[in-house]
Design a protein around this motif. Structure first.
Motif, PDB file in Angstrom:
ATOM      1  N   LEU A  51     -11.266 111.462  74.540  1.00 30.07           N
ATOM      2  CA  LEU A  51     -10.472 112.146  73.834  1.00 30.07           C
ATOM      3  C   LEU A  51     -11.314 112.780  72.486  1.00 30.07           C
ATOM      4  O   LEU A  51     -11.839 112.632  72.247  1.00 30.07           O
ATOM      5  CB  LEU A  51      -8.865 111.774  72.956  1.00 30.07           C
ATOM      6  CG  LEU A  51      -7.468 111.190  74.513  1.00 30.07           C
ATOM      7  CD1 LEU A  51      -6.141 110.779  73.040  1.00 30.07           C
ATOM      8  CD2 LEU A  51      -7.605 112.398  74.773  1.00 30.07           C
ATOM      9  N   HIS A  52     -11.315 114.109  72.462  1.00 26.26           N
ATOM     10  CA  HIS A  52     -12.180 115.043  71.368  1.00 26.26           C
ATOM     11  C   HIS A  52     -11.163 116.101  70.578  1.00 26.26           C
ATOM     12  O   HIS A  52     -10.570 116.926  71.639  1.00 26.26           O
ATOM     13  CB  HIS A  52     -14.007 114.844  71.838  1.00 26.26           C
ATOM     14  CG  HIS A  52     -14.475 115.846  70.675  1.00 26.26           C
ATOM     15  ND1 HIS A  52     -14.589 115.308  69.672  1.00 26.26           N
ATOM     16  CD2 HIS A  52     -14.559 117.463  70.364  1.00 26.26           C
ATOM     17  CE1 HIS A  52     -15.994 116.086  69.020  1.00 26.26           C
ATOM     18  NE2 HIS A  52     -15.241 116.857  69.715  1.00 26.26           N
ATOM     19  N   PHE A  80      -9.859 118.337  74.066  1.00 28.87           N
ATOM     20  CA  PHE A  80     -10.209 117.690  74.934  1.00 28.87           C
ATOM     21  C   PHE A  80     -10.028 116.814  75.813  1.00 28.87           C
ATOM     22  O   PHE A  80     -10.387 115.594  74.981  1.00 28.87           O
ATOM     23  CB  PHE A  80     -11.905 117.893  74.803  1.00 28.87           C
ATOM     24  CG  PHE A  80     -12.963 119.328  74.035  1.00 28.87           C
ATOM     25  CD1 PHE A  80     -13.261 120.104  75.096  1.00 28.87           C
ATOM     26  CD2 PHE A  80     -12.244 119.434  72.388  1.00 28.87           C
ATOM     27  CE1 PHE A  80     -14.054 120.894  75.312  1.00 28.87           C
ATOM     28  CE2 PHE A  80     -12.971 121.227  72.882  1.00 28.87           C
ATOM     29  CZ  PHE A  80     -13.887 121.740  73.628  1.00 28.87           C
ATOM     30  N   VAL A  81      -9.263 116.775  76.378  1.00 30.50           N
ATOM     31  CA  VAL A  81      -8.796 115.526  77.070  1.00 30.50           C
ATOM     32  C   VAL A  81      -9.485 115.060  78.538  1.00 30.50           C
ATOM     33  O   VAL A  81     -10.245 115.888  79.819  1.00 30.50           O
ATOM     34  CB  VAL A  81      -7.576 116.028  77.834  1.00 30.50           C
ATOM     35  CG1 VAL A  81      -6.329 114.433  78.315  1.00 30.50           C
ATOM     36  CG2 VAL A  81      -7.049 115.960  76.309  1.00 30.50           C
ATOM     37  N   GLY A  82     -10.115 113.868  78.939  1.00 33.75           N
ATOM     38  CA  GLY A  82     -11.321 114.063  79.842  1.00 33.75           C
ATOM     39  C   GLY A  82     -10.644 112.375  80.228  1.00 33.75           C
ATOM     40  O   GLY A  82      -9.185 112.271  79.777  1.00 33.75           O
ATOM     41  N   SER A  83     -10.621 112.896  81.875  1.00 28.83           N
ATOM     42  CA  SER A  83      -9.842 111.950  82.648  1.00 28.83           C
ATOM     43  C   SER A  83     -10.686 111.261  83.939  1.00 28.83           C
ATOM     44  O   SER A  83     -12.052 111.597  83.848  1.00 28.83           O
ATOM     45  CB  SER A  83      -8.757 112.362  83.016  1.00 28.83           C
ATOM     46  OG  SER A  83      -8.923 113.543  84.065  1.00 28.83           O
ATOM     47  N   GLY A  86     -11.853 115.269  86.207  1.00 32.04           N
ATOM     48  CA  GLY A  86     -12.433 116.461  85.035  1.00 32.04           C
ATOM     49  C   GLY A  86     -11.701 116.027  84.443  1.00 32.04           C
ATOM     50  O   GLY A  86     -11.523 114.696  83.293  1.00 32.04           O
ATOM     51  N   TRP A  87     -11.783 117.212  83.211  1.00 32.93           N
ATOM     52  CA  TRP A  87     -11.643 117.388  81.791  1.00 32.93           C
ATOM     53  C   TRP A  87     -10.569 118.670  81.335  1.00 32.93           C
ATOM     54  O   TRP A  87     -10.303 119.478  81.939  1.00 32.93           O
ATOM     55  CB  TRP A  87     -12.352 117.191  80.931  1.00 32.93           C
ATOM     56  CG  TRP A  87     -13.557 118.114  81.191  1.00 32.93           C
ATOM     57  CD1 TRP A  87     -14.252 118.843  81.948  1.00 32.93           C
ATOM     58  CD2 TRP A  87     -13.619 119.564  80.588  1.00 32.93           C
ATOM     59  NE1 TRP A  87     -15.145 119.597  81.939  1.00 32.93           N
ATOM     60  CE2 TRP A  87     -14.986 120.778  80.384  1.00 32.93           C
ATOM     61  CE3 TRP A  87     -12.705 120.034  79.233  1.00 32.93           C
ATOM     62  CZ2 TRP A  87     -15.029 121.259  80.451  1.00 32.93           C
ATOM     63  CZ3 TRP A  87     -13.093 121.061  78.243  1.00 32.93           C
ATOM     64  CH2 TRP A  87     -14.626 121.543  79.156  1.00 32.93           C
ATOM     65  N   SER A  88      -9.529 118.241  80.446  1.00 35.16           N
ATOM     66  CA  SER A  88      -8.771 119.498  80.490  1.00 35.16           C
ATOM     67  C   SER A  88      -8.848 119.778  78.711  1.00 35.16           C
ATOM     68  O   SER A  88      -9.563 119.100  78.279  1.00 35.16           O
ATOM     69  CB  SER A  88      -6.954 119.337  81.105  1.00 35.16           C
ATOM     70  OG  SER A  88      -6.971 118.056  80.150  1.00 35.16           O
ATOM     71  N   LEU A  89      -8.536 121.062  78.085  1.00 33.72           N
ATOM     72  CA  LEU A  89      -8.047 121.371  77.212  1.00 33.72           C
ATOM     73  C   LEU A  89      -6.872 121.950  76.385  1.00 33.72           C
ATOM     74  O   LEU A  89      -5.816 122.419  77.127  1.00 33.72           O
ATOM     75  CB  LEU A  89      -8.849 123.101  77.128  1.00 33.72           C
ATOM     76  CG  LEU A  89      -9.868 122.806  77.300  1.00 33.72           C
ATOM     77  CD1 LEU A  89     -10.683 124.400  77.198  1.00 33.72           C
ATOM     78  CD2 LEU A  89     -11.217 122.117  76.445  1.00 33.72           C
ATOM     79  N   PHE A  90      -6.500 121.510  75.832  1.00 37.08           N
ATOM     80  CA  PHE A  90      -5.056 121.464  75.139  1.00 37.08           C
ATOM     81  C   PHE A  90      -5.095 122.046  73.851  1.00 37.08           C
ATOM     82  O   PHE A  90      -5.687 121.415  72.915  1.00 37.08           O
ATOM     83  CB  PHE A  90      -4.426 119.772  74.931  1.00 37.08           C
ATOM     84  CG  PHE A  90      -3.035 119.432  74.222  1.00 37.08           C
ATOM     85  CD1 PHE A  90      -2.094 119.398  75.016  1.00 37.08           C
ATOM     86  CD2 PHE A  90      -2.918 119.205  73.179  1.00 37.08           C
ATOM     87  CE1 PHE A  90      -0.550 119.655  74.649  1.00 37.08           C
ATOM     88  CE2 PHE A  90      -1.578 119.472  72.730  1.00 37.08           C
ATOM     89  CZ  PHE A  90      -0.687 119.338  73.565  1.00 37.08           C
ATOM     90  N   ASP A  91      -4.115 122.671  73.329  1.00 36.92           N
ATOM     91  CA  ASP A  91      -4.422 123.691  72.405  1.00 36.92           C
ATOM     92  C   ASP A  91      -3.087 123.121  71.277  1.00 36.92           C
ATOM     93  O   ASP A  91      -1.799 122.726  72.040  1.00 36.92           O
ATOM     94  CB  ASP A  91      -3.332 124.916  72.925  1.00 36.92           C
ATOM     95  CG  ASP A  91      -3.314 125.935  71.307  1.00 36.92           C
ATOM     96  OD1 ASP A  91      -3.308 125.607  70.373  1.00 36.92           O
ATOM     97  OD2 ASP A  91      -4.094 127.181  72.032  1.00 36.92           O
ATOM     98  N   ILE A  98      -4.324 124.729  78.460  1.00 38.57           N
ATOM     99  CA  ILE A  98      -5.204 125.680  78.227  1.00 38.57           C
ATOM    100  C   ILE A  98      -6.171 125.967  79.489  1.00 38.57           C
ATOM    101  O   ILE A  98      -6.828 126.853  79.933  1.00 38.57           O
ATOM    102  CB  ILE A  98      -5.180 127.226  77.494  1.00 38.57           C
ATOM    103  CG1 ILE A  98      -6.078 125.294  76.365  1.00 38.57           C
ATOM    104  CG2 ILE A  98      -3.965 126.476  76.616  1.00 38.57           C
ATOM    105  CD1 ILE A  98      -6.735 126.277  74.943  1.00 38.57           C
ATOM    106  N   GLY A  99      -6.447 125.065  80.183  1.00 41.86           N
ATOM    107  CA  GLY A  99      -7.141 124.884  81.143  1.00 41.86           C
ATOM    108  C   GLY A  99      -8.112 123.434  81.579  1.00 41.86           C
ATOM    109  O   GLY A  99      -7.555 122.661  80.580  1.00 41.86           O
TER     110      GLY A  99
END
Length: 170
Positions: A51-52, A80-83, A86-91, A98-99
């Protein structure tokens, strides 16, 4: 913590603590209440590895520079959520994803081991097979066509089975 033992966590300036585990993302609010963010709430992939938090919220399409008319604090923030996929963006302000970015188009390998925002318009992703820096870049139609024509030339061997069709022919 909700669903499983913590794997990673990060603190947001809003006073919230985000905790990732192998099932969901947990948000510990400033008033000590928990919010579970799992697949039914939009989490693209569980098995969170990193997480970042960043003060900026990327917009689509991503602008080349931060809006000059808005102060930094009014832009909200992004987690920024890494898994493992891949990774995703959380508002953080809107509490929504959001991505989602996965596969060779965005980074080498599958599992995201670390992720960071490097300024307003760049992200650095560390995976199990290397790292990638991701940033927006404006391309004209001509620049994009040249990019793919050069890619085609590298992979075409004589006698070529693929015909060359330059942009200037149209």
């Amino acid at each position: 913590v909700v669903d499983g033992p913590p794997i990673t966590m990060t603190f947001a300036p809003t006073g919230d603590l985000f905790i990732g585990n192998n099932v969901s993302l947990t948000r510990l609010n400033i008033n000590y209440t928990f919010d579970r963010i799992g697949p039914s709430e939009g989490l693209p992939y569980n098995q969170i590895t990193s997480l970042h938090y960043s003060n900026y919220t990327p917009r689509y399409p991503l602008p080349m520079s931060p809006p000059s008319d808005l102060p930094r604090s009014s832009l909200g923030g992004t987690l920024f959520v890494g898994s493992q996929k891949g990774w995703s963006l959380f508002d953080v302000v809107k509490s929504e994803f959001i991505g989602y970015f996965y596969g060779p188009r965005w980074h080498p390998g599958e599992e995201v081991l670390g992720i960071a925002a490097a300024g307003f318009n760049m992200s650095v992703v560390l995976t199990d097979k290397g790292f990638a820096s991701i940033r927006p870049e404006d391309w004209t139609l001509e620049k994009k066509a040249l990019h793919y024509q050069n890619m085609l030339k590298r992979h075409t061997r004589e006698p070529g089975l693929v015909s060359d069709c330059p942009l200037q022919d149209y």
